[in-house]
Every structure is written in C-alpha cells, then in structure tokens.
Design a protein around this motif. Sequence first.
Motif, PDB file in Angstrom:
ATOM      1  N   LEU A   1       2.406   1.715  -3.494  1.00 37.81           N
ATOM      2  CA  LEU A   1       1.380   2.187  -4.436  1.00 37.81           C
ATOM      3  C   LEU A   1       1.086   3.666  -4.222  1.00 37.81           C
ATOM      4  O   LEU A   1       0.930   4.429  -5.180  1.00 37.81           O
ATOM      5  CB  LEU A   1       0.102   1.356  -4.307  1.00 37.81           C
ATOM      6  CG  LEU A   1       0.192  -0.092  -4.780  1.00 37.81           C
ATOM      7  CD1 LEU A   1      -1.064  -0.861  -4.403  1.00 37.81           C
ATOM      8  CD2 LEU A   1       0.425  -0.173  -6.267  1.00 37.81           C
ATOM      9  N   THR A   2       1.041   4.076  -2.962  1.00 41.92           N
ATOM     10  CA  THR A   2       0.801   5.485  -2.648  1.00 41.92           C
ATOM     11  C   THR A   2       1.975   6.349  -3.093  1.00 41.92           C
ATOM     12  O   THR A   2       1.787   7.411  -3.678  1.00 41.92           O
ATOM     13  CB  THR A   2       0.561   5.666  -1.135  1.00 41.92           C
ATOM     14  OG1 THR A   2      -0.549   4.861  -0.753  1.00 41.92           O
ATOM     15  CG2 THR A   2       0.285   7.119  -0.796  1.00 41.92           C
TER      16      THR A   2
ATOM     17  N   TYR B   1      -6.136   0.210  -9.393  1.00 40.75           N
ATOM     18  CA  TYR B   1      -5.466  -0.083  -8.130  1.00 40.75           C
ATOM     19  C   TYR B   1      -5.355  -1.587  -7.892  1.00 40.75           C
ATOM     20  O   TYR B   1      -4.292  -2.078  -7.513  1.00 40.75           O
ATOM     21  CB  TYR B   1      -6.236   0.593  -6.991  1.00 40.75           C
ATOM     22  CG  TYR B   1      -5.518   0.610  -5.674  1.00 40.75           C
ATOM     23  CD1 TYR B   1      -4.505   1.533  -5.429  1.00 40.75           C
ATOM     24  CD2 TYR B   1      -5.850  -0.290  -4.665  1.00 40.75           C
ATOM     25  CE1 TYR B   1      -3.840   1.561  -4.212  1.00 40.75           C
ATOM     26  CE2 TYR B   1      -5.195  -0.266  -3.448  1.00 40.75           C
ATOM     27  CZ  TYR B   1      -4.197   0.656  -3.227  1.00 40.75           C
ATOM     28  OH  TYR B   1      -3.536   0.680  -2.043  1.00 40.75           O
TER      29      TYR B   1
ATOM     30  N   ILE C   1      -0.295   5.697  -7.622  1.00 39.87           N
ATOM     31  CA  ILE C   1      -1.152   4.827  -8.421  1.00 39.87           C
ATOM     32  C   ILE C   1      -2.555   4.918  -7.841  1.00 39.87           C
ATOM     33  O   ILE C   1      -2.782   4.570  -6.683  1.00 39.87           O
ATOM     34  CB  ILE C   1      -0.645   3.368  -8.407  1.00 39.87           C
ATOM     35  CG1 ILE C   1       0.706   3.303  -9.110  1.00 39.87           C
ATOM     36  CG2 ILE C   1      -1.662   2.437  -9.047  1.00 39.87           C
ATOM     37  CD1 ILE C   1       1.377   1.953  -9.068  1.00 39.87           C
TER      38      ILE C   1
ATOM     39  N   SER D   1       0.834  -1.217   0.000  1.00 37.28           N
ATOM     40  CA  SER D   1       0.000   0.000   0.000  1.00 37.28           C
ATOM     41  C   SER D   1       0.859   1.253   0.000  1.00 37.28           C
ATOM     42  O   SER D   1       0.572   2.220  -0.702  1.00 37.28           O
ATOM     43  CB  SER D   1      -0.921   0.006   1.221  1.00 37.28           C
ATOM     44  OG  SER D   1      -1.810  -1.076   1.172  1.00 37.28           O
TER      45      SER D   1
ATOM     46  N   LYS E   1       8.736  -2.540  -6.031  1.00 39.80           N
ATOM     47  CA  LYS E   1       8.835  -1.217  -6.649  1.00 39.80           C
ATOM     48  C   LYS E   1       9.322  -1.329  -8.094  1.00 39.80           C
ATOM     49  O   LYS E   1       8.798  -0.671  -8.998  1.00 39.80           O
ATOM     50  CB  LYS E   1       9.762  -0.312  -5.840  1.00 39.80           C
ATOM     51  CG  LYS E   1       9.621   1.149  -6.231  1.00 39.80           C
ATOM     52  CD  LYS E   1      10.128   2.072  -5.168  1.00 39.80           C
ATOM     53  CE  LYS E   1       9.785   3.498  -5.528  1.00 39.80           C
ATOM     54  NZ  LYS E   1      10.161   4.429  -4.495  1.00 39.80           N
TER      55      LYS E   1
ATOM     56  N   TYR F   1      -2.639  -3.234 -10.100  1.00 41.95           N
ATOM     57  CA  TYR F   1      -1.277  -2.987  -9.643  1.00 41.95           C
ATOM     58  C   TYR F   1      -0.997  -3.691  -8.313  1.00 41.95           C
ATOM     59  O   TYR F   1       0.133  -4.088  -8.037  1.00 41.95           O
ATOM     60  CB  TYR F   1      -0.991  -1.487  -9.567  1.00 41.95           C
ATOM     61  CG  TYR F   1      -0.843  -0.882 -10.939  1.00 41.95           C
ATOM     62  CD1 TYR F   1       0.283  -1.130 -11.710  1.00 41.95           C
ATOM     63  CD2 TYR F   1      -1.850  -0.101 -11.496  1.00 41.95           C
ATOM     64  CE1 TYR F   1       0.422  -0.616 -12.981  1.00 41.95           C
ATOM     65  CE2 TYR F   1      -1.720   0.421 -12.783  1.00 41.95           C
ATOM     66  CZ  TYR F   1      -0.584   0.162 -13.505  1.00 41.95           C
ATOM     67  OH  TYR F   1      -0.451   0.672 -14.771  1.00 41.95           O
ATOM     68  N   ARG F   2      -2.012  -3.875  -7.490  1.00 41.34           N
ATOM     69  CA  ARG F   2      -1.847  -4.647  -6.256  1.00 41.34           C
ATOM     70  C   ARG F   2      -1.529  -6.107  -6.608  1.00 41.34           C
ATOM     71  O   ARG F   2      -0.705  -6.743  -5.954  1.00 41.34           O
ATOM     72  CB  ARG F   2      -3.112  -4.549  -5.402  1.00 41.34           C
ATOM     73  CG  ARG F   2      -2.934  -5.117  -4.022  1.00 41.34           C
ATOM     74  CD  ARG F   2      -4.075  -4.756  -3.103  1.00 41.34           C
ATOM     75  NE  ARG F   2      -3.880  -3.565  -2.327  1.00 41.34           N
ATOM     76  CZ  ARG F   2      -2.972  -3.404  -1.374  1.00 41.34           C
ATOM     77  NH1 ARG F   2      -2.116  -4.350  -1.114  1.00 41.34           N
ATOM     78  NH2 ARG F   2      -2.896  -2.300  -0.695  1.00 41.34           N
TER      79      ARG F   2
ATOM     80  N   ALA G   1       2.006  -6.316  -7.668  1.00 37.49           N
ATOM     81  CA  ALA G   1       2.856  -6.298  -6.476  1.00 37.49           C
ATOM     82  C   ALA G   1       2.878  -7.666  -5.805  1.00 37.49           C
ATOM     83  O   ALA G   1       3.939  -8.121  -5.343  1.00 37.49           O
ATOM     84  CB  ALA G   1       2.368  -5.232  -5.502  1.00 37.49           C
TER      85      ALA G   1
ATOM     86  N   LEU H   1       6.477  -2.720 -10.310  1.00 37.39           N
ATOM     87  CA  LEU H   1       5.440  -1.704 -10.524  1.00 37.39           C
ATOM     88  C   LEU H   1       5.917  -0.628 -11.495  1.00 37.39           C
ATOM     89  O   LEU H   1       5.152  -0.196 -12.369  1.00 37.39           O
ATOM     90  CB  LEU H   1       5.012  -1.083  -9.194  1.00 37.39           C
ATOM     91  CG  LEU H   1       4.176  -1.983  -8.289  1.00 37.39           C
ATOM     92  CD1 LEU H   1       3.978  -1.339  -6.921  1.00 37.39           C
ATOM     93  CD2 LEU H   1       2.837  -2.311  -8.926  1.00 37.39           C
TER      94      LEU H   1
END
Length: 180
Positions: free
Chosen positions: A30-31, A39, A35, A27, A73, A42-43, A46, A76
């Motif tokens: 992503l923040t 969401y 992103i 999380s 990272k 992309y989760r 990850a 992503l």
Amino acid sequence: MTIRNDRKLTTTQSFEEVLESVQPMISSILTSLRIYKDYDYYRQVAAIAVWKAWLKADPTKGQLSGYIYSTIKGELLNELIKEKNYVEKIATVDDETLDFLRHEFEREEYNYPQSSNFLEGLMCQFKQEERSVLYLYYVENLSDQDIANILGFSVEASKKRRQRIIKKIRNKDFEVRKKQ
C-alpha cells in the motif's frame, strides 16, 4: 516482502494465520503504491487477494509468499485502474455551476422553447468538433474509442478534448448568449 515471525508460509496453514503473517507485506505494498485515500477499502481488497492466492496456490510452482505478493499487488493495481476509469468517465460539476444552470432554467420557467434557446446559446459557444464530441459521448453514449474512430483522431485526443470542454463549462470561460 516482509513476513511476520520469519516463518515460511505454506498452504497447510489456515487462512487466518497466513493473513496475519502478511499484514506487514500488505502495508508495504500500500505504501509503495502511494495509497493514502480509502486506505481501509484497499486493505480489504488486499485481504481478498490473499484469500484468492491462498485458495489457488500450488506449492510445486514456487513460494506462497511470492505468489501472495504478486496477487495482492495485481489486485490493488486493477482496483486503482478501475477507480481511475470511473473518475475519468464521471463529470462532476461544482455547486456554483449547478446553481447557475438551475437559476437559468428557473428564470426560463421551464418553458421548453425558451429553455431550448438557453441550451442552444450554451452550445453555440463550442466549436462544431466540440459539439460532436459532447453529442457522441453524452447523447449517443459512445466510448472514447468509438468517438476517436468516428471523428478520426486518437483515443487520447478524444479524452483530452472532452476534458477541455468540461473544464470550459466548469470555469465558465464562456458567456451564455441566448439566441432570440
């Protein structure tokens, strides 16, 4: 790098335990990458990155959590770059432009010489260099790098010229003049 329960991650833990403990880290990443669209997708990217890191981790080379962080990272960022490249290559055209073009072709009754005149009229609105960029990119299917090499300017200039041409078409900044 936030890890739930302040437990040190090890390669002896099951993947499910590791994945559960790094959810706050995911999380956070992503923040930090801002992103906000897609969401869940992309989760998932990850989570796959955690799986890859868990499989390849070597405890003698450092902490698992640091390796997982850099793997997540990196994956992503790679996915974001792929998405950016895809969006740059795909020229979306709005419904109004498509309707305009369809109407023009229907008006010409799909008669090849007349349709050809319409396209010639459309293309004559562009400079020779612009026509070359369009031809090389869409007909010859060359990359921006190849176009830049052929026409003698930088890759960025090639991309920018193509974007400007597409913008002209989208904004209808030209008036279609038909050759008779």
